[in-house]
Enzyme design. Structure first.
Site, PDB file in Angstrom:
ATOM      1  N   ASP A  67     -16.885 -14.778 -16.291  1.00 40.04           N
ATOM      2  CA  ASP A  67     -17.322 -13.949 -15.162  1.00 40.04           C
ATOM      3  C   ASP A  67     -16.248 -13.818 -14.084  1.00 40.04           C
ATOM      4  OD1 ASP A  67     -17.490 -16.599 -14.322  1.00 40.04           O
ATOM      5  OD2 ASP A  67     -19.673 -16.651 -14.382  1.00 40.04           O
ATOM      6  N   HIS A 138     -28.707 -21.080 -14.491  1.00 37.82           N
ATOM      7  CA  HIS A 138     -27.904 -19.928 -14.914  1.00 37.82           C
ATOM      8  C   HIS A 138     -26.757 -20.342 -15.830  1.00 37.82           C
ATOM      9  CE1 HIS A 138     -25.170 -20.137 -11.071  1.00 37.82           C
ATOM     10  NE2 HIS A 138     -24.499 -20.605 -12.079  1.00 37.82           N
ATOM     11  N   GLU A 143     -28.527 -15.015 -13.928  1.00 37.63           N
ATOM     12  CA  GLU A 143     -29.448 -15.723 -13.048  1.00 37.63           C
ATOM     13  C   GLU A 143     -30.867 -15.700 -13.629  1.00 37.63           C
ATOM     14  OE1 GLU A 143     -28.231 -17.421 -10.774  1.00 37.63           O
ATOM     15  OE2 GLU A 143     -26.887 -16.349  -9.416  1.00 37.63           O
TER      16      GLU A 143
HETATM   17  C1  GLP Z   1     -20.849 -20.883 -11.294  1.00 34.39           C
HETATM   18  C2  GLP Z   1     -20.318 -20.160 -12.563  1.00 34.39           C
HETATM   19  C3  GLP Z   1     -20.919 -20.744 -13.801  1.00 34.39           C
HETATM   20  C4  GLP Z   1     -20.901 -22.252 -13.647  1.00 34.39           C
HETATM   21  C5  GLP Z   1     -21.941 -22.656 -12.628  1.00 34.39           C
HETATM   22  C6  GLP Z   1     -21.947 -24.127 -12.285  1.00 34.39           C
HETATM   23  O1  GLP Z   1     -21.345 -20.049 -10.348  1.00 34.39           O
HETATM   24  N1  GLP Z   1     -20.492 -18.751 -12.575  1.00 34.39           N
HETATM   25  O2  GLP Z   1     -20.186 -20.322 -14.928  1.00 34.39           O
HETATM   26  O3  GLP Z   1     -21.219 -22.875 -14.853  1.00 34.39           O
HETATM   27  O4  GLP Z   1     -21.891 -21.829 -11.507  1.00 34.39           O
HETATM   28  O5  GLP Z   1     -20.928 -24.452 -11.392  1.00 34.39           O
HETATM   29  P1  GLP Z   1     -20.483 -25.932 -11.075  1.00 34.39           P
HETATM   30  O6  GLP Z   1     -19.807 -26.426 -12.292  1.00 34.39           O
HETATM   31  O7  GLP Z   1     -19.536 -25.794  -9.909  1.00 34.39           O
HETATM   32  O8  GLP Z   1     -21.705 -26.691 -10.744  1.00 34.39           O
END
Ligand code: GLP
Length: 251
Positions: A67, A138, A143
């Site tokens: 993304d 998500h 979402e």
């Molecule tokens: C982000 C990304 C996801 C990621 C998730 C968890 O917003 N778009 O791909 O897996 O949220 O993030 P974190 O690893 O910082 O908890």
């Protein structure tokens, strides 16, 4: 789903890197699906170490990120392109032209999305997709409420997600409201293997529902139950609600 519980984040990162490195050593032209966020940072550090100290060679590897934020130029310090440059690409011998991330500031985003799907197909799909999980369940930026039949597209970020990601920005108001993300269909159809990483107590409920709950769009990660080759690598804190945790691997 295969569930592997480890004691701590460091072990999780090393185990994940061993899986990625094993693939690259078996298949020089491996296609990786990559994620951003805090969770995979330890994995990327370990891959850099393996490159420097154990000659792990990325020269023929191709990557597709999940993304990108809408409205940020690739060189914006908060773009996921910058994140990947900083935390992985600039420190290994991957070829820049083989690192794909959707362009979030293009004038025609629907074209960007269509081409991204096409590029993944042309690459022959993804050998190993790395995923994190949001505390709201998500994956990528799919979402709660996401249609599992959708491919790469522009989405609105949940308030919860903008809040969670605000820590990477100077001010919370700077977090974009939209992103381009691979869809659940993109992930499910193109990935031959999926490695989902979860660390910390904040992920415990989402992880529990992903593994043990029903498959529903209220928790997008639950669709992974329908994929034939998913490994979940979680530390003890993230796995604390899962009853059958077995013996965690030590640090
Ligand atoms: C982000 C990304 C996801 C990621 C998730 C968890 O917003 N778009 O791909 O897996 O949220 O993030 P974190 O690893 O910082 O908890």
């Amino acid at each position: 789903m295969k569930l592997q519980i480890v004691d701590c984040y460091q072990t999780l990162s090393r185990q994940a890197a061993a899986i990625v490195a094993g693939l690259i050593r078996r298949k020089r032209q491996a296609v990786l699906g990559l994620a951003t966020g805090g969770t995979p940072m330890g994995l990327y550090q370990e891959l850099i170490r393996l490159h420097r100290e154990e000659q792990l060679d990325f020269v023929d590897v191709t990557t597709f990120n999940l993304d990108e934020y809408v409205g940020l130029t690739p060189d914006d310090p908060n773009s996921y392109r910058s994140f990947m440059q900083q935390h992985l690409f600039s420190q290994i011998n991957i070829r820049a032209e083989r690192t794909y991330i959707p362009c979030g500031d293009a004038s025609d985003l629907s074209l960007v999305c269509r081409r991204y799907e096409e590029l993944i197909r042309q690459a022959g799909g993804i050998d190993l997709q790395i995923l994190g999980i949001g505390a709201n369940g998500h994956i990528g930026f799919n979402e709660p409420g996401a249609d599992p039949g959708e491919g790469t597209r522009v989405v609105r970020l949940a308030a919860h997600t903008r809040q969670a990601n605000a820590r990477f920005f100077a001010r919370p108001t700077e977090v974009p409201h939209q992103a381009v993300t691979m869809g659940i269909r993109t992930i499910m159809q193109n990935s031959r293997k999926i490695l989902l990483l979860a660390s910390g107590e904040a992920k415990a409920e989402a992880l529990y529902r992903m593994v043990c709950g029903k498959v529903e769009n209220g928790l997008p990660a639950s669709y992974l139950q329908l994929h034939p080759n998913v490994t979940v690598l979680a530390d003890r804190a993230a796995a604390k609600l899962l009853a059958d945790v077995g013996q965690p691997l030590g640090c």
